[in-house]
Scaffold this motif. Sequence first.
Motif, PDB file in Angstrom:
ATOM      1  N   GLY A   1     -16.393  11.031   2.688  1.00 37.24           N
ATOM      2  CA  GLY A   1     -15.794  11.240   1.372  1.00 37.24           C
ATOM      3  C   GLY A   1     -16.735  11.979   0.429  1.00 37.24           C
TER       4      GLY A   1
ATOM      5  N   VAL B   1       0.847  -1.198   0.000  1.00 35.07           N
ATOM      6  CA  VAL B   1       0.000   0.000   0.000  1.00 35.07           C
ATOM      7  C   VAL B   1       0.884   1.250   0.000  1.00 35.07           C
ATOM      8  CG1 VAL B   1      -1.769   1.238   1.289  1.00 35.07           C
ATOM      9  CG2 VAL B   1      -1.798  -1.253   1.224  1.00 35.07           C
ATOM     10  N   ARG B   2       0.461   2.270  -0.751  1.00 37.24           N
ATOM     11  CA  ARG B   2       1.222   3.515  -0.780  1.00 37.24           C
ATOM     12  C   ARG B   2       1.112   4.242   0.557  1.00 37.24           C
ATOM     13  NH1 ARG B   2      -0.603   7.455  -4.356  1.00 37.24           N
ATOM     14  NH2 ARG B   2      -2.568   6.318  -4.529  1.00 37.24           N
ATOM     15  N   GLU B   3       2.097   5.121   0.812  1.00 37.66           N
ATOM     16  CA  GLU B   3       2.172   5.763   2.124  1.00 37.66           C
ATOM     17  C   GLU B   3       0.921   6.586   2.442  1.00 37.66           C
ATOM     18  OE1 GLU B   3       6.009   7.736   2.984  1.00 37.66           O
ATOM     19  OE2 GLU B   3       4.782   9.049   4.217  1.00 37.66           O
ATOM     20  N   ALA B   4       0.409   7.314   1.445  1.00 33.87           N
ATOM     21  CA  ALA B   4      -0.773   8.146   1.683  1.00 33.87           C
ATOM     22  C   ALA B   4      -1.962   7.281   2.079  1.00 33.87           C
ATOM     23  CB  ALA B   4      -1.104   8.961   0.439  1.00 33.87           C
ATOM     24  N   ASN B   5      -2.119   6.143   1.396  1.00 33.88           N
ATOM     25  CA  ASN B   5      -3.227   5.252   1.737  1.00 33.88           C
ATOM     26  C   ASN B   5      -3.032   4.610   3.096  1.00 33.88           C
ATOM     27  OD1 ASN B   5      -4.527   5.811  -0.615  1.00 33.88           O
ATOM     28  ND2 ASN B   5      -3.659   4.056  -1.721  1.00 33.88           N
ATOM     29  N   LEU B   6      -1.762   4.380   3.433  1.00 36.98           N
ATOM     30  CA  LEU B   6      -1.451   3.828   4.748  1.00 36.98           C
ATOM     31  C   LEU B   6      -1.954   4.778   5.840  1.00 36.98           C
ATOM     32  CD1 LEU B   6      -0.054   1.153   5.007  1.00 36.98           C
ATOM     33  CD2 LEU B   6       2.102   2.311   5.416  1.00 36.98           C
ATOM     34  N   ARG B   7      -1.750   6.083   5.612  1.00 35.92           N
ATOM     35  CA  ARG B   7      -2.207   7.096   6.584  1.00 35.92           C
ATOM     36  C   ARG B   7      -3.726   7.043   6.728  1.00 35.92           C
ATOM     37  NH1 ARG B   7       1.426  11.070   5.062  1.00 35.92           N
ATOM     38  NH2 ARG B   7       3.366  10.635   6.148  1.00 35.92           N
ATOM     39  N   LEU B   8      -4.424   6.966   5.586  1.00 36.12           N
ATOM     40  CA  LEU B   8      -5.880   6.893   5.629  1.00 36.12           C
ATOM     41  C   LEU B   8      -6.318   5.661   6.410  1.00 36.12           C
ATOM     42  CD1 LEU B   8      -8.639   7.982   4.741  1.00 36.12           C
ATOM     43  CD2 LEU B   8      -8.459   6.543   2.716  1.00 36.12           C
ATOM     44  N   MET B   9      -5.592   4.551   6.174  1.00 30.76           N
ATOM     45  CA  MET B   9      -5.952   3.316   6.889  1.00 30.76           C
ATOM     46  C   MET B   9      -5.716   3.467   8.392  1.00 30.76           C
ATOM     47  SD  MET B   9      -4.673   0.467   4.173  1.00 30.76           S
ATOM     48  CE  MET B   9      -5.133  -1.040   4.997  1.00 30.76           C
TER      49      MET B   9
END
Lengths: 333, 292
Positions: free
Chosen positions: A275, A30-38
């Motif tokens: 969202g 998973v990309r870092e930005a998506n990791l943050r959202l998760m």
Amino acid sequence: MTPFTTSHPRLVAALAVLTTAALVLAPFFVREANLRLMIEIFTVFTFAQSWNFLAGYVGLMSFGQQLFIGLGAYFVFFVSNTLGLSPFLLLPFSFVFCAGFAALAAPFVFRLRDAYFAISIWVIAEVVRLFISQRDWLGSVSGLPLVATRGMDRSFVATTNFYFAAALVLISVFGLYALSMSRLGLALSAVRDNEGTAAAVGINVWWTRFFGFVLGCGIAGMAGATYYMSVFHVEPGGAFDPNWMVVMMFIVIIGGVGTIEGPIIGTAIYFLLRGWLAGTGNLYLMLLGAAAVVVMLVAPKGIWGVVRTRFGIDLFGTRRRSPVAQKFHQGVR
Amino acid sequence: MIWLETIANGIFLGGLYALIGLGLGFAFGVMRVVNVAQGDFIVAAAFIGLYLAPWVPINPILVIVPVAVIAFLIGIALQRLLINRVLGHDQIPQILLTFGVAIVLRNAMVAGFGANSQSIDVGAMRFLGFNLLGIRLGVLPAVILVIALLLFAALHLWLHRSRLGRLIRATADDYQVVQLQGVSYRRVFAIAMGIAMALSAVAGVLLAMRGSFTPYSGADRLLIAFEVVVIGGLGSFWGMFFGGMLLGITQLVALKLDPASGLMYGHIVFFIILILSPNGLAGAFRRVVLRK
């Protein structure tokens, strides 16, 4: 496992293994930005689940759960900045700190019942917020930054935070399942349903409730610390914001109070709505409130409650049937 | 002298706080319903007062009369349309329901009126003062205290002397027995909620005349109401009145000593009372004075 429950322990165990594996592998794909959202989704889910645990399993409804979100975050930020310790090392202790705080408050707030109990915790949250807002050594109204993570590698910070958030999700789903299958879980639901009867069969009502309260508050605190560590800054207005309470209640009410599955559905709906309605501000909050009112009027058990009765699916069902009812059901079939 | 003045002003403010608590305490006493939206309804009443005040003849303070009537009708509607549907042994549904109403109401007010601070204009009265035993006091706060006292006394008398008041007290004692006598307790509940809302609305309008309010003031108002009720001793009329006084005096003395503290010391006093006497001032009075 007792034969009297409605659940499928093997299925849950398999699910636990699969979820853990998926969560362990996630940061590699998973990309870092998506990791943050998760991380955000996971911690908000844990907030909601901690409130659900208190309201639906322990029978203690609180309007001040934001107290523990803020306390956990401030504990990690302050101690890490002052002593120069790694915040990741301190994170588990935020559980201890918040649980300890809850343990000290319990003898006083337990004197009040129902709504009065709920609001008394809100009062404590206000006192703590006002106290912090006036103390320069706690950053007053502008809050505290997290100094320790400044020199660290960004993706390392995100990945480590993600694992903590993932651990919180596992605890608040499978840990809650294991707890509600245990003797203590049975005692908790007995106390919730009928204090008098629980006491009559030899359960210590006060201590059972105390234990549940301390546990639920500790988890909320650790989730709060994880949430604010991934945004690197905490301030009293945001950390002790009563709107946290709105989010938690929305998620739990929509999904179904007192179920493990409910808040999962609720969290999904909450983040989808957020969202879609991004930028509409008050309209979005109004919609959350109105949805809660409608659910209370139409289906007080929430979406999962409706699904469970309509289709008979009960994945994490830890409701117990009495042996007599069991026989009765077999007889009918 | 400055302290005497502060305490006198605290008593004036306390009478108003007591009135804020009275609505919540009355609804709880009769129906065991805690209307979490009360704080936001108080703010809504202030907005209604803000728009009606210029149209009221004689004196703007009389705007409390039409606002009370409107709030009474809203209270009946709230109870009939929403709360009566979730009544039951379990209190959680009604608390969550009113919490949802509170969120909708608060954000609707922010959307409709903006988040700016407002105040109801009472004209010259706001600046009038009088001398009492050498200290200078405001006319408006004194008038507000008198209104609060009158409402407390009127509610007390009405509950004890009138037929409907008797019915409400009977319903509070045992609504099922009342039902057996052929009276719909749901109808009594609706009237009780109307009265609770009217009392709160008057308090909200008076508070908006003394100071300022924003759509977000509801949370603070609810916490004050709740503290007044708990300090008073859950359902004790005069306990609530003195609970309000205690909070009012605490707040003004604390603001003199620590101007940025807001409601913090009021909250702390609330917890001290809770530790010393779990059933509030009324409980302490019973124990210490009546030795029961």
